[in-house]
Design an enzyme around this catalytic site. Sequence first.
Site, PDB file in Angstrom:
ATOM      1  CD  GLU A  58      37.686  83.757  27.294  1.00 30.84           C
ATOM      2  OE1 GLU A  58      36.940  84.714  27.567  1.00 30.84           O
ATOM      3  OE2 GLU A  58      37.426  82.583  27.601  1.00 30.84           O
ATOM      4  CB  SER A  60      12.047  49.267  34.882  1.00 32.83           C
ATOM      5  OG  SER A  60      12.005  48.331  33.824  1.00 32.83           O
TER       6      SER A  60
END
Length: 730
Positions: free
Chosen positions: A99, A370
């Site tokens: 940070e 499919s």
Amino acid sequence: MQDKDKENNRRKPKKNTRTITVIAVVVFLVMLTGAGLGFLTASIHTMPSLKGEIRPAVSSQIFDANGKLITTIHSVENRLPVSINKIPKDLQNAFIAAEDTRFYQHSGVDPRGILRAVWSNMTDRGISEGGSTITQQLARNALLSQEQTIKRKVQEAFLSLQIERQYSKNEILEMYMNQIYFGQGAYGVQTAAQIYFGKNVEDLNLAECAMIAGIPKSPNYYSPSSNLKAAKERQSIVLDQMVKYGYIDSTTAAKARNTEIKLATRPITNTTTASYFTDYIMQLLIEKYGADAVYKDGLKVYTTLDLEMQAAAEHAMNQLPTTRTENGIKQPQGALVAIDPHTGHIKAMVGGRGNDQFNRAVLAERQPGSAFKPFVYLAAIESGLTPASIIDDSPISFGSWSPMNYDQKFRGPVTMRTALEQSLNVVAVKLAQQVGIDKALYYAQQMGISTLVLKGDTNDRNLSMSLGGLTRGVTPLEIASAYGVLANSGIRVEPTSIIKIVDRNGKVIEQTTPKEKVVVNERSAYLLTDMMRGVINNGTGTGAYFGRPAAGKTGTTSDYKDAWFVGFTPDLVAAVWMGYDSPGYLGGVTGGTIPATIWRSFMSDVAAKYVARDFVRPSGIVAARVSTKDGLLLNDPTNQDGRNEIFVEGTQPNKLSTAAATATKDGKDGKLGKDKDGKDIKLDETGATDETLDTDEKTPPPPPVKTDKNPVTPLAPPPPPKPNDPIKKN
């Protein structure tokens, strides 16, 4: 002398112009400086004091589309403050590395850090560095809102300087680590350690420290409870940062990466209505407005969900079988998401069953099988082929790969319509080869599939994608949205879950409107929709038939790890997926069985909310009677090989069929299907159970793409798909 006077006269206007310009610039700068100082003064005077009063917390509420209360987000914070002396040094260093690497050098605001972050984010795709210091984040989280305004940025900077003057670095780091939000309602590192790992913060190992330090960047996305894969990726980045800045060596980092992460078992709770949806809403809110706004600011969030439809979805999902239980979660798992294709409104969402927080409807990337074929067929239609076009269902090989149909049989010449209804794998591969891989991928992207991989050694630009063999897979939410384009006549509407947000004072702070974009020719969308109706009426998806005009597609992977049914009516689209979270096989379950049954149950239960109607037929669609043997015109109405077919005007055949009629088969040779009235009929061809290629199959590059010869101009000439941007949600 006269010449000199003329020259002086010419110079005077120029000098006067320069003088006026300089004065104007000075005046402008003075005014600008004054305005800037005034703005700074106002911002400073209106910013909260470090000792100022904090508004009382008010719980937020989430409502459905009809104004019914779904849940209340209580304002009580789950926070257990802990002394800096009990926080492991690895955790402190991990936060600093991730940070604010110059935390101990700057005085609250770090210009060098901002420039470094800009450069790092440009070169590392925005994942390495942050511009705000830990002190700024503390000021923002403790005293300010998350709104992205210049005023807030100014106040944040001045408060940071004040904090640095009043507190030591250790005190600031301690306050920050006790203040910050970690997802799952957890504030502070002690609560995060207990919720995620079931231990006190002082007992965390390096791997756990790096994972916790990575969460605040996006608390809900990087929460290991809801998205362990993303949490591990973020953990790796934090470890790299720790190596980069000398807190650990590369060997230690590698060992931490390989350390098994054991998450705490979540207590068994009663699953509430729409729990996955409300978690999804909270994630969106926290990402945009911050945790404090959600838990303390009394927001009223009006969503797109319909509680009655949600109840129907949860009831339908109860039909999932249970073969085993893992960590208190029933397996196999499933997901259902339903969307209004005209508005993009998410009407129902089931992200699984149990009390976990992994929303499979949004986050699970699974192989579609499919269910991906409609994108290939759409590309074929846009390339000038028709439902009556004949494709030879015969053996073909690409290197060592020879695609096969589910039943290991070949049917010879078949129409595109029949091939889609019966989910013939060989035909899908041949179509992808004929019209081009990139074209099918282009339409998938345009219709809303964002998970395609188009670059790198392993990518989706190969023929196996035509059978749903993708690098990453698709999410139920995105494939439902993509099918919604067909239901909405080729118009894509981005899925949305929030209608409006009102603050505690009654002010509307956010209101959404549908974001529409035409991505498919409406005639092509109608033709494909009509072909997909046959999947439900006579094909692999007859188990989804519920008595109304509907279209859809089954999807199953060849190893039975995933089973899908995705379908739609003119006013509602829904996707159903089932499979195991961990490796497991569904034992013969296909998309046409349990998923289709769940889809039918849900659609039947919510049918009363919509007027029964057919799909709108656009202009420019013509009909002709053709032979199913060669796709050409038939004049003989008694020919058993004839059928009425629809075409985009200009693509219908203009030659007479020369194929001889075949004798009608008896009922014993056919397979029961459904006609438009739901009555049993006999099929002339064996109905193959939908199946796809194993996604691990490696396909060599296909032959060069053939040139399209299309008498119908597509909506937009499809270039190769653009590389998809990194997604945040999965």
